[in-house]
Motif scaffolding. Structure first.
Motif, PDB file in Angstrom:
ATOM      1  N   ALA A  93      73.152  87.489 127.820  1.00  0.00           N
ATOM      2  CA  ALA A  93      74.543  87.049 127.749  1.00  0.00           C
ATOM      3  C   ALA A  93      74.882  86.053 128.853  1.00  0.00           C
ATOM      4  CB  ALA A  93      75.477  88.260 127.852  1.00  0.00           C
ATOM      5  N   ARG A  94      74.206  86.168 129.995  1.00  0.00           N
ATOM      6  CA  ARG A  94      74.524  85.309 131.129  1.00  0.00           C
ATOM      7  C   ARG A  94      73.633  84.069 131.209  1.00  0.00           C
ATOM      8  NH1 ARG A  94      75.753  90.481 132.657  1.00  0.00           N
ATOM      9  NH2 ARG A  94      77.400  90.796 134.181  1.00  0.00           N
ATOM     10  N   ALA A  95      72.460  84.141 130.596  1.00  0.00           N
ATOM     11  CA  ALA A  95      71.424  83.161 130.923  1.00  0.00           C
ATOM     12  C   ALA A  95      71.054  82.219 129.797  1.00  0.00           C
ATOM     13  CB  ALA A  95      70.170  83.904 131.405  1.00  0.00           C
ATOM     14  N   THR A  96      71.922  82.031 128.814  1.00  0.00           N
ATOM     15  CA  THR A  96      71.518  81.186 127.690  1.00  0.00           C
ATOM     16  C   THR A  96      72.537  80.098 127.378  1.00  0.00           C
ATOM     17  OG1 THR A  96      72.530  82.758 126.135  1.00  0.00           O
ATOM     18  CG2 THR A  96      70.183  83.026 126.601  1.00  0.00           C
ATOM     19  N   GLY A  97      73.375  79.769 128.327  1.00  0.00           N
ATOM     20  CA  GLY A  97      74.401  78.776 128.058  1.00  0.00           C
ATOM     21  C   GLY A  97      73.858  77.370 127.917  1.00  0.00           C
ATOM     22  N   THR A  98      72.776  77.057 128.600  1.00  0.00           N
ATOM     23  CA  THR A  98      72.162  75.742 128.501  1.00  0.00           C
ATOM     24  C   THR A  98      70.716  75.910 128.060  1.00  0.00           C
ATOM     25  OG1 THR A  98      71.452  75.765 130.817  1.00  0.00           O
ATOM     26  CG2 THR A  98      73.630  74.848 130.339  1.00  0.00           C
ATOM     27  N   LEU A  99      70.120  74.821 127.574  1.00  0.00           N
ATOM     28  CA  LEU A  99      68.742  74.882 127.075  1.00  0.00           C
ATOM     29  C   LEU A  99      67.749  75.315 128.150  1.00  0.00           C
ATOM     30  CD1 LEU A  99      66.815  74.464 124.731  1.00  0.00           C
ATOM     31  CD2 LEU A  99      66.686  72.036 125.343  1.00  0.00           C
ATOM     32  N   PRO A 100      67.779  74.747 129.376  1.00  0.00           N
ATOM     33  CA  PRO A 100      66.826  75.199 130.402  1.00  0.00           C
ATOM     34  C   PRO A 100      66.964  76.696 130.709  1.00  0.00           C
ATOM     35  CG  PRO A 100      67.817  73.120 131.051  1.00  0.00           C
ATOM     36  CD  PRO A 100      68.584  73.604 129.861  1.00  0.00           C
ATOM     37  N   ARG A 101      68.203  77.184 130.771  1.00  0.00           N
ATOM     38  CA  ARG A 101      68.402  78.604 131.070  1.00  0.00           C
ATOM     39  C   ARG A 101      67.885  79.478 129.931  1.00  0.00           C
ATOM     40  NH1 ARG A 101      74.619  78.438 132.586  1.00  0.00           N
ATOM     41  NH2 ARG A 101      74.453  80.714 132.506  1.00  0.00           N
ATOM     42  N   ALA A 102      68.115  79.053 128.696  1.00  0.00           N
ATOM     43  CA  ALA A 102      67.623  79.815 127.547  1.00  0.00           C
ATOM     44  C   ALA A 102      66.098  79.852 127.538  1.00  0.00           C
ATOM     45  CB  ALA A 102      68.147  79.204 126.248  1.00  0.00           C
ATOM     46  N   MET A 103      65.462  78.713 127.834  1.00  0.00           N
ATOM     47  CA  MET A 103      64.005  78.673 127.889  1.00  0.00           C
ATOM     48  C   MET A 103      63.478  79.556 129.014  1.00  0.00           C
ATOM     49  SD  MET A 103      63.466  74.599 127.162  1.00  0.00           S
ATOM     50  CE  MET A 103      61.804  74.628 127.810  1.00  0.00           C
ATOM     51  N   GLY A 104      64.159  79.524 130.147  1.00  0.00           N
ATOM     52  CA  GLY A 104      63.751  80.370 131.265  1.00  0.00           C
ATOM     53  C   GLY A 104      63.826  81.843 130.909  1.00  0.00           C
ATOM     54  N   PHE A 105      64.890  82.228 130.193  1.00  0.00           N
ATOM     55  CA  PHE A 105      64.999  83.619 129.749  1.00  0.00           C
ATOM     56  C   PHE A 105      63.847  83.968 128.822  1.00  0.00           C
ATOM     57  CE2 PHE A 105      66.193  86.577 126.413  1.00  0.00           C
ATOM     58  CZ  PHE A 105      66.541  87.705 127.144  1.00  0.00           C
ATOM     59  N   GLY A 106      63.516  83.067 127.888  1.00  0.00           N
ATOM     60  CA  GLY A 106      62.423  83.331 126.947  1.00  0.00           C
ATOM     61  C   GLY A 106      61.099  83.536 127.652  1.00  0.00           C
ATOM     62  N   VAL A 107      60.815  82.688 128.647  1.00  0.00           N
ATOM     63  CA  VAL A 107      59.562  82.812 129.402  1.00  0.00           C
ATOM     64  C   VAL A 107      59.525  84.128 130.173  1.00  0.00           C
ATOM     65  CG1 VAL A 107      58.199  81.859 131.292  1.00  0.00           C
ATOM     66  CG2 VAL A 107      59.232  80.323 129.608  1.00  0.00           C
ATOM     67  N   LEU A 108      60.595  84.387 130.931  1.00  0.00           N
ATOM     68  CA  LEU A 108      60.622  85.567 131.798  1.00  0.00           C
ATOM     69  C   LEU A 108      60.593  86.863 130.991  1.00  0.00           C
ATOM     70  CD1 LEU A 108      60.897  86.710 134.664  1.00  0.00           C
ATOM     71  CD2 LEU A 108      63.385  86.574 134.404  1.00  0.00           C
ATOM     72  N   ALA A 109      61.442  86.949 129.959  1.00  0.00           N
ATOM     73  CA  ALA A 109      61.518  88.190 129.176  1.00  0.00           C
ATOM     74  C   ALA A 109      60.202  88.477 128.466  1.00  0.00           C
ATOM     75  CB  ALA A 109      62.660  88.088 128.164  1.00  0.00           C
ATOM     76  N   THR A 110      59.545  87.439 127.929  1.00  0.00           N
ATOM     77  CA  THR A 110      58.279  87.655 127.230  1.00  0.00           C
ATOM     78  C   THR A 110      57.169  88.017 128.213  1.00  0.00           C
ATOM     79  OG1 THR A 110      58.959  86.041 125.573  1.00  0.00           O
ATOM     80  CG2 THR A 110      56.652  86.656 125.588  1.00  0.00           C
TER      81      THR A 110
END
Length: 597
Positions: free
Chosen positions: A61-78
């Motif tokens: 909810a906090r980390a997907t507002g912009t494309l870089p942040r969304a990609m960072g969440f995808g990398v970290l969570a996976t």
């Protein structure tokens, strides 16, 4: 024929397995290792759902507002969960509920693809170099003990530990199986060079991933086979590319029952992976040279092909990001044109569907939005049942004057509208909440689920109450009938004021909402109900209305106040003041929407 395709596919796979078991006992150990590994992945995913699902939701909810942040969440969570499917499921749930944008969903998928490469590094760097079976046994024992505890958090932790133990045990089984297998057979003799080898082994990698529904399992097999010399390095590179293609099948299967947003995300995933694979196949020679240079810089031995394969796996996924990120805007426009949003339906659910998964945030958000949809339909029906228009009321500067002027009859099949636009939605909400109530949700989420279900019931109760007073309202407000018309206009005014206040509450920021107005209005209703009775009695005593009209007005006032109480009860549950965490998440979500590029 298509109806029996899955059964035929399953039968063919089982037949091949049985034949392989009969031909080689070593293959049995490899197959058992894959099965244990896949079981561990499933256990790990379930454990993270129970243990970290709400944490992942809050981060998302906090980390997907912009494309870089969304990609960072995808990398970290996976990388943390070692499960791109878990991250994808959460993303589809949030996207379906409208909590994130399509751009954010694609960014998470991009990042998850890169995050999966950490699995290859763990297998090649640790799994094949350490006797991990020694660590698997105590983890299995500890995990089993934790899984049988009462606390959901402890059980989730037990599933995670047990899952890791099974993954370790599966890797050990596969490694030992390939070691024994290589002593009797040399599968490297089946190596194919050139473009033919590249094409064949890419297809084999894709097929293996489709069958096992796990690119991690495919990479485990190819890395282990590479370490034991059962596959050449060139062919292993092709299998890694094919595994990337095969992962898209899981997304396509999951999107079959998804809403249009889920289908867009699945198609975007397919395009991204195919573009990445195609680029890797075209640039295979320069990629391999680059891998050799990077490996030499990192001190990876020239004969350590397993680690070099991990470098290649990371490099070509980075290549996909380099190619696709600049094309993101075009990709989004293509997806939105290719899979158009359906026209909003008044009668059918817009927000609740089967793709929301079992995570509290998207479930409750979608249910809240569907309840607002139900309320909107009900509010319009209530107004028209009283010969009013909701738009006129919300724009009015003097509701009493608007009510007095609203005397044109509105032709309306009240029962039909109720069945089509209120009852059908209420039924869908009840079915949805009943299904989600069976999930292992946190206690506060279960309570909120029940509140929203009850709020839907109050909305329906208000509509039914108005239905009972519609005929007399039509009779006395479409033509002047003296004192009785004024009494009915007063009832219409009281209901209209509550509807207008609820509309204002909807427009109020979540952190600024208060139940004070509703409490004051609820307290005033009893006084107003007594006042109506007194006014009717005075009018009857002075013969300004007949006894029959007085009876009708008293009965209808009961229905009117029942409707008003039900509307207040629904609003109090739907718009109850949020706790600090809920309000902060919703505020950040709104900020993220403003920040999106």
């Amino acid at each position: 024929m298509t109806r029996y395709a899955p059964q035929l596919q399953l039968g063919l796979i089982l037949a091949i397995l049985l034949l392989a078991f009969w031909l080689s006992a070593d293959f049995q150990q490899i197959a058992a290792g894959v099965a244990i590994f896949l079981l561990g992945m499933v256990m790990l995913e379930d454990g993270f759902k129970a243990l970290g699902g709400s944490v992942l939701e809050q981060i998302l909810a906090r980390a997907t507002g912009t494309l870089p942040r969304a990609m960072g969440f995808g990398v970290l969570a996976t990388a943390v969960t070692q499960s791109s499917s878990l991250v994808s499921v959460i993303s589809i749930s949030f996207l379906s509920a409208g909590l994130i944008s399509l751009q954010a969903g694609m960014g998470i998928i991009f990042g998850a693809n890169l995050g999966t490469t950490t699995g290859a590094w763990l297998i090649a760097g640790v799994g094949l170099k350490v006797d991990i079976a020694r660590y698997a046994m105590p983890m299995l024992a500890i995990g089993a003990v934790l899984m049988f505890q009462r606390s959901p958090t402890v059980r989730g932790a037990g599933q995670v530990v047990l899952g890791i133990g099974l993954i370790f045990l599966g890797i050990a089984f596969i490694k030992d199986g390939f070691d024994a297998f290589s002593a009797r057979f040399d599968l490297s003799q089946l190596a194919l060079g050139g473009l033919v080898g590249l094409a064949v082994y890419t297809l084999l990698g894709a097929a293996a991933t489709v069958v096992m529904q796990s690119s991690h399992a495919t990479m485990l097999l190819v890395i282990t086979a590479l370490a034991t010399g059962q596959i050449t390095y060139d062919n292993a590179l092709a299998v890694a590319i094919g595994a990337n293609i095969g992962t898209t099948v899981t997304a396509l299967i999951g999107a079959a029952s998804a809403n249009y947003q889920g289908k867009r995300l699945a198609l975007g995933h397919l395009i991204f992976n195919f573009a990445t694979a195609l680029a890797a196949l075209i640039l295979i020679v320069p990629l391999r040279l680059t891998v050799d240079q990077i490996s030499d810089m990192l001190g990876i031995r020239a004969d350590d092909f397993a680690l070099r394969l991990a470098v290649f796996h990371t490099l070509f996924n980075l290549l996909g990001l380099v190619i696709m990120v600049p094309l993101m805007a075009r990709l989004l426009r293509f997806l939105e044109r290719r899979i158009a949003a359906p026209a909003p339906s008044i009668s059918k659910p817009r927000f609740i569907n089967q793709t929301l998964g079992d995570f509290p945030a998207p479930i409750l958000t979608a249910l809240s939005n569907e309840l607002r949809h139900l309320y909107e339909n009900a509010a319009r029906l209530i107004c028209e049942g009283l010969n009013l228009r909701l738009e006129d009321l919300t724009q009015s500067k003097d509701i009493a004057v608007t009510i007095a002027r609203s005397n044109d009859p509105i032709k309306l099949d009240f029962e039909r509208r109720y069945e089509d636009k209120v009852k059908s939605l209420h039924s869908a909400i009840l079915e949805f909440t009943a299904q989600k109530a069976t999930l292992a949700l946190p206690s506060d989420a279960v309570m909120r689920l029940q509140e929203l279900r009850d709020a839907a019931g109050f909305v329906v109760r208000a509509v039914k109450a108005i239905k009972h007073m519609r005929d007399n309202t039509q009779r006395f407000t479409t033509a002047p009938h003296g004192e009785i018309t004024g009494l009915y206009d007063n009832l219409r005014r009281d209901i209209a004021q509550i509807l207008v206040e609820i509309e204002r509450l909807e427009a109020t920021a979540p952190e600024a909402r208060t139940s004070l107005w509703m409490e004051e209005e609820r307290a005033a209703l009893d006084h107003e109900a007594r006042e109506v009775v007194q006014n009717v009695e005075r009018a009857l005593q002075t013969r300004r209305i007949s006894a029959a009209d007085a009876t009708s007005c008293l009965n209808d006032s009961g229905y009117a106040f029942e409707a008003m109480r039900a509307l207040l009860d629904a609003a109090q549950l739907l718009y109850r003041p949020q706790d600090a965490a809920e309000a902060e998440i919703e505020r950040l979500l709104e900020l993220d929407k403003d920040d999106q590029v």
